[in-house]
Motif scaffolding. Structure first.
Motif, mmCIF file in Angstrom:
data_model
loop_
_atom_site.group_PDB
_atom_site.id
_atom_site.type_symbol
_atom_site.label_atom_id
_atom_site.label_comp_id
_atom_site.label_asym_id
_atom_site.label_seq_id
_atom_site.Cartn_x
_atom_site.Cartn_y
_atom_site.Cartn_z
ATOM 1 N N ASN A 20 0.852 -1.179 0.000
ATOM 2 C CA ASN A 20 0.000 0.000 0.000
ATOM 3 C C ASN A 20 0.894 1.238 0.000
ATOM 4 O O ASN A 20 1.769 1.383 0.857
ATOM 5 C CB ASN A 20 -0.902 0.008 1.237
ATOM 6 C CG ASN A 20 -1.791 1.226 1.283
ATOM 7 O OD1 ASN A 20 -1.379 2.310 1.687
ATOM 8 N ND2 ASN A 20 -3.030 1.063 0.859
ATOM 9 N N PRO A 21 0.711 2.168 -0.929
ATOM 10 C CA PRO A 21 1.657 3.279 -1.072
ATOM 11 C C PRO A 21 1.718 4.202 0.142
ATOM 12 O O PRO A 21 2.796 4.667 0.519
ATOM 13 C CB PRO A 21 1.145 4.021 -2.310
ATOM 14 C CG PRO A 21 -0.311 3.676 -2.384
ATOM 15 C CD PRO A 21 -0.397 2.266 -1.889
ATOM 16 N N ILE A 22 0.575 4.466 0.756
ATOM 17 C CA ILE A 22 0.552 5.376 1.898
ATOM 18 C C ILE A 22 1.217 4.725 3.104
ATOM 19 O O ILE A 22 2.056 5.345 3.776
ATOM 20 C CB ILE A 22 -0.892 5.800 2.238
ATOM 21 C CG1 ILE A 22 -1.618 6.287 0.980
ATOM 22 C CG2 ILE A 22 -0.893 6.875 3.318
ATOM 23 C CD1 ILE A 22 -0.915 7.435 0.258
ATOM 24 N N PHE A 23 0.877 3.470 3.351
ATOM 25 C CA PHE A 23 1.472 2.772 4.497
ATOM 26 C C PHE A 23 2.973 2.570 4.280
ATOM 27 O O PHE A 23 3.780 2.840 5.177
ATOM 28 C CB PHE A 23 0.780 1.426 4.720
ATOM 29 C CG PHE A 23 1.159 0.772 6.020
ATOM 30 C CD1 PHE A 23 0.512 1.121 7.188
ATOM 31 C CD2 PHE A 23 2.176 -0.175 6.079
ATOM 32 C CE1 PHE A 23 0.864 0.537 8.397
ATOM 33 C CE2 PHE A 23 2.540 -0.757 7.272
ATOM 34 C CZ PHE A 23 1.876 -0.406 8.441
ATOM 35 N N PHE A 24 3.333 2.104 3.099
ATOM 36 C CA PHE A 24 4.747 1.869 2.799
ATOM 37 C C PHE A 24 5.547 3.160 2.911
ATOM 38 O O PHE A 24 6.643 3.180 3.471
ATOM 39 C CB PHE A 24 4.892 1.281 1.393
ATOM 40 C CG PHE A 24 6.294 0.859 1.054
ATOM 41 C CD1 PHE A 24 6.705 -0.448 1.241
ATOM 42 C CD2 PHE A 24 7.213 1.777 0.554
ATOM 43 C CE1 PHE A 24 8.006 -0.840 0.940
ATOM 44 C CE2 PHE A 24 8.504 1.401 0.251
ATOM 45 C CZ PHE A 24 8.911 0.081 0.442
ATOM 46 N N GLY A 25 4.991 4.255 2.381
ATOM 47 C CA GLY A 25 5.695 5.530 2.405
ATOM 48 C C GLY A 25 5.954 6.057 3.802
ATOM 49 O O GLY A 25 6.905 6.814 4.019
ATOM 50 N N PHE A 83 4.715 -0.419 -11.253
ATOM 51 C CA PHE A 83 5.626 0.452 -11.996
ATOM 52 C C PHE A 83 5.638 1.860 -11.382
ATOM 53 O O PHE A 83 6.704 2.440 -11.150
ATOM 54 C CB PHE A 83 5.189 0.502 -13.471
ATOM 55 C CG PHE A 83 5.972 1.459 -14.314
ATOM 56 C CD1 PHE A 83 7.300 1.198 -14.644
ATOM 57 C CD2 PHE A 83 5.387 2.638 -14.775
ATOM 58 C CE1 PHE A 83 8.032 2.086 -15.427
ATOM 59 C CE2 PHE A 83 6.109 3.530 -15.548
ATOM 60 C CZ PHE A 83 7.435 3.252 -15.873
ATOM 61 N N ILE A 84 4.463 2.402 -11.115
ATOM 62 C CA ILE A 84 4.356 3.730 -10.487
ATOM 63 C C ILE A 84 4.956 3.697 -9.083
ATOM 64 O O ILE A 84 5.668 4.636 -8.677
ATOM 65 C CB ILE A 84 2.880 4.179 -10.424
ATOM 66 C CG1 ILE A 84 2.259 4.216 -11.818
ATOM 67 C CG2 ILE A 84 2.763 5.538 -9.729
ATOM 68 C CD1 ILE A 84 2.909 5.196 -12.763
ATOM 69 N N PHE A 85 4.680 2.637 -8.358
ATOM 70 C CA PHE A 85 5.166 2.471 -6.983
ATOM 71 C C PHE A 85 6.695 2.555 -6.936
ATOM 72 O O PHE A 85 7.272 3.232 -6.077
ATOM 73 C CB PHE A 85 4.693 1.110 -6.463
ATOM 74 C CG PHE A 85 5.086 0.792 -5.048
ATOM 75 C CD1 PHE A 85 4.290 1.210 -3.990
ATOM 76 C CD2 PHE A 85 6.228 0.053 -4.776
ATOM 77 C CE1 PHE A 85 4.628 0.906 -2.683
ATOM 78 C CE2 PHE A 85 6.578 -0.254 -3.476
ATOM 79 C CZ PHE A 85 5.782 0.165 -2.425
ATOM 80 N N ILE A 86 7.334 1.888 -7.876
ATOM 81 C CA ILE A 86 8.802 1.892 -7.918
ATOM 82 C C ILE A 86 9.330 3.255 -8.367
ATOM 83 O O ILE A 86 10.324 3.760 -7.834
ATOM 84 C CB ILE A 86 9.311 0.766 -8.841
ATOM 85 C CG1 ILE A 86 8.958 -0.598 -8.242
ATOM 86 C CG2 ILE A 86 10.822 0.876 -9.045
ATOM 87 C CD1 ILE A 86 9.210 -1.764 -9.156
ATOM 88 N N LEU A 87 8.644 3.868 -9.332
ATOM 89 C CA LEU A 87 9.066 5.194 -9.810
ATOM 90 C C LEU A 87 9.039 6.237 -8.689
ATOM 91 O O LEU A 87 9.869 7.155 -8.666
ATOM 92 C CB LEU A 87 8.155 5.664 -10.948
ATOM 93 C CG LEU A 87 8.408 5.105 -12.349
ATOM 94 C CD1 LEU A 87 7.436 5.739 -13.333
ATOM 95 C CD2 LEU A 87 9.844 5.363 -12.799
ATOM 96 N N LEU A 88 8.104 6.108 -7.767
ATOM 97 C CA LEU A 88 7.953 7.085 -6.692
ATOM 98 C C LEU A 88 8.982 6.919 -5.572
ATOM 99 O O LEU A 88 9.068 7.773 -4.689
ATOM 100 C CB LEU A 88 6.540 6.983 -6.082
ATOM 101 C CG LEU A 88 5.398 7.565 -6.919
ATOM 102 C CD1 LEU A 88 4.054 7.234 -6.271
ATOM 103 C CD2 LEU A 88 5.544 9.067 -7.070
ATOM 104 N N SER A 111 11.265 15.295 0.854
ATOM 105 C CA SER A 111 12.057 15.415 -0.385
ATOM 106 C C SER A 111 13.112 16.512 -0.291
ATOM 107 O O SER A 111 13.929 16.660 -1.205
ATOM 108 C CB SER A 111 11.136 15.684 -1.571
ATOM 109 O OG SER A 111 10.398 16.874 -1.359
ATOM 110 N N ILE A 112 13.101 17.286 0.794
ATOM 111 C CA ILE A 112 14.086 18.362 0.944
ATOM 112 C C ILE A 112 15.511 17.812 0.912
ATOM 113 O O ILE A 112 16.423 18.437 0.361
ATOM 114 C CB ILE A 112 13.833 19.149 2.253
ATOM 115 C CG1 ILE A 112 12.594 20.042 2.083
ATOM 116 C CG2 ILE A 112 15.044 20.006 2.625
ATOM 117 C CD1 ILE A 112 12.240 20.852 3.293
ATOM 118 N N LYS A 113 15.712 16.631 1.465
ATOM 119 C CA LYS A 113 17.040 16.015 1.471
ATOM 120 C C LYS A 113 17.570 15.881 0.046
ATOM 121 O O LYS A 113 18.724 16.226 -0.233
ATOM 122 C CB LYS A 113 16.982 14.644 2.146
ATOM 123 C CG LYS A 113 18.312 13.884 2.133
ATOM 124 C CD LYS A 113 18.166 12.515 2.786
ATOM 125 C CE LYS A 113 19.452 11.731 2.718
ATOM 126 N NZ LYS A 113 19.329 10.379 3.346
#
Length: 444
Positions: free
Chosen positions: A127-132, A397-402, A432-434
């Motif tokens: 899940n993108p939100i949980f993983f992130g 594919f999108i998940f990996i790109l992000l 993303s500032i890093k």
């Protein structure tokens, strides 16, 4: 062969999680949490008096945070060189997040079967939100951990109350799990209301989940013991409660209720509309889940609804007390929305405050996929599984790109992605500032 594939998949997922943990930036709140944890640890180890602790702790509203996990994470980080402090914290956060995913696997396997559990494990992990949030979030991932394991232990207790060895273990672990949750955020206890209602209804009326010879009297006694253990865990690293551990925590709770401290943001952005975070839209959670869930997950919900109407006999024959279990999952998921409608509270940062719902949100899609796999020989399940597989490949594919910013994910329903920042708060913790700083020329 299947076992080898599962081990390989799990290994790849773990490597990927830890890679993201070591490359992602730190969130706005992270340094504050580290400071809180370090100062609490000094106080607990008698390296600081309470007065010096209050001076050193610069966090607004610090007295309202029990910070059990925060202090524990600081203790773990101190076992390693100081220069790796942020990395150790993020790896520790990731470990607890991974344990949360294993927890929802145990719940799903317990309620349904292991095949369903494995599907839900993968859906939750990706899940993108949980993983992130796995590495960067030292608060809400821990709430998710505590909720999932509290739920699992509670369900096991209902089945094993008359087995003394298991019952005692469940009482101790249940108290610890709830204590981790309330030790992170005091209102955590409210999120467990569905479990309590589920237990009472089953004990008094249905008697479907509970063990034979289940004792209501024992249940009440055990519940008091569990809450007492949770209380002790909650106050263990809470300096402001140590003056009087009987009365001070309750005074602080009442004080927090009557104060108007501006925790979080005053304004939020939801689907292109600004709102007061203290007066959020009633469907705030539902809207966020709709736009921040992969397309194949939304399709799975539609598939589940269709087949639960068209072929409900399958689910009723495969899983005992199916409707009771589904109602429990739905109650857990919908409770925060019910509170938003009848007693609004401050919400912000997308789904961050509701990460604990994500594991449960993936249960129904897991059941839908299980149905399609089980009935693969039929034409419609075969076609639908092909569509889901294609959408999953696109999503992956999108998940990996992000990488490593999966928590900014939005699905195709949001429209033109270049305008997504006008519809939702995306990188709301500015991790993303890093990467941005690295791109600044050295000569500037």
């Amino acid at each position: 062969m299947q076992k080898k594939v599962e081990i390989f998949t799990l290994t790849v997922l773990l490597i990927f999680v830890f890679y993201c943990a070591l490359t992602i930036g730190i969130s706005w709140d992270f340094e504050m949490e580290i400071n809180r944890g370090n100062e609490r640890l000094k106080y607990i180890l008698f390296q600081n008096s309470f007065e010096n602790y209050k001076i050193a702790s610069r966090n607004i509203g610090d007295q309202f945070y029990p910070a059990f996990y925060t202090t524990l994470a600081s203790f773990i980080a101190h076992m390693f060189p100081k220069k790796y402090e942020f990395e150790i914290w993020q790896l520790t956060n990731s470990l607890f997040s991974i344990l949360t995913v294993f927890g929802i696997y145990r719940i799903s396997s317990n309620l349904f079967n292991k095949k369903v559990g494995k599907i839900i494990f993968l859906l939750c992990f990706l899940n993108p939100i949980f993983f992130g949030h796995m590495a960067m979030n030292p608060k809400d991932t821990i709430i998710a951990f505590a909720h999932v394991w509290s739920t699992y232990i509670f369900l096991r207790y209902l089945k094993n109350q008359n087995r003394k060895d298991k019952c005692n273990r469940h009482i101790l672990l249940g108290g610890l799990a709830i204590g981790v949750g309330t030790g992170m955020r005091l209102p955590f206890l409210i999120t467990l209301i569905p479990l309590f209602f589920f237990a009472i209804i089953d004990i008094l009326f249905f008697k479907k989940i509970i063990s034979k010879e289940f004792s209501l009297k024992k249940f009440i006694i055990h519940l008091i013991v569990i809450l007492l253990i949770a209380y002790l865990v909650t106050i263990s690293f809470w300096p402001h409660a140590h003056k009087n551990i009987i009365t001070e925590p309750f005074k602080l709770v009442l004080l927090l209720k009557n104060l108007n401290i501006p925790f979080g943001l005053s304004w939020g952005l939801l689907n292109g509309h600004f709102f007061y975070t203290s007066q959020p839209p009633n469907l705030y959670i539902i809207i966020n889940f709709f736009y921040k869930s992969p397309e194949f997950i939304l399709l799975c919900y539609a598939i589940f609804v269709y087949f639960i109407i068209a072929n409900k006999k399958f689910f009723l024959s495969q899983f005992d007390f199916f409707w009771a279990k589904i109602l429990l999952i739905l109650f857990i998921f919908l409770l925060p929305t019910i509170f938003l409608i009848f007693s609004p509270y401050r919400v912000y940062d997308g789904l961050r405050l509701f990460l604990y719902l994500i594991p449960y949100f993936n249960i129904i899609p897991g059941l839908a996929i299980y149905y399609l796999i089980y009935n693969f020989n039929s034409l419609m399940p075969k076609l639908l599984l092909g569509v889901i597989g294609s959408l999953f490949a696109y999503y992956l594919f999108i998940f990996i790109l992000l990488t490593p910013y999966q928590y900014t994910y939005l699905n195709l329903f949001v429209g033109n992605y270049s305008n997504a920042h006008k519809k939702f708060e995306n990188d709301y913790w500015a991790i993303s500032i890093k990467e941005l700083v690295k791109k600044i020329p050295r000569e500037t």
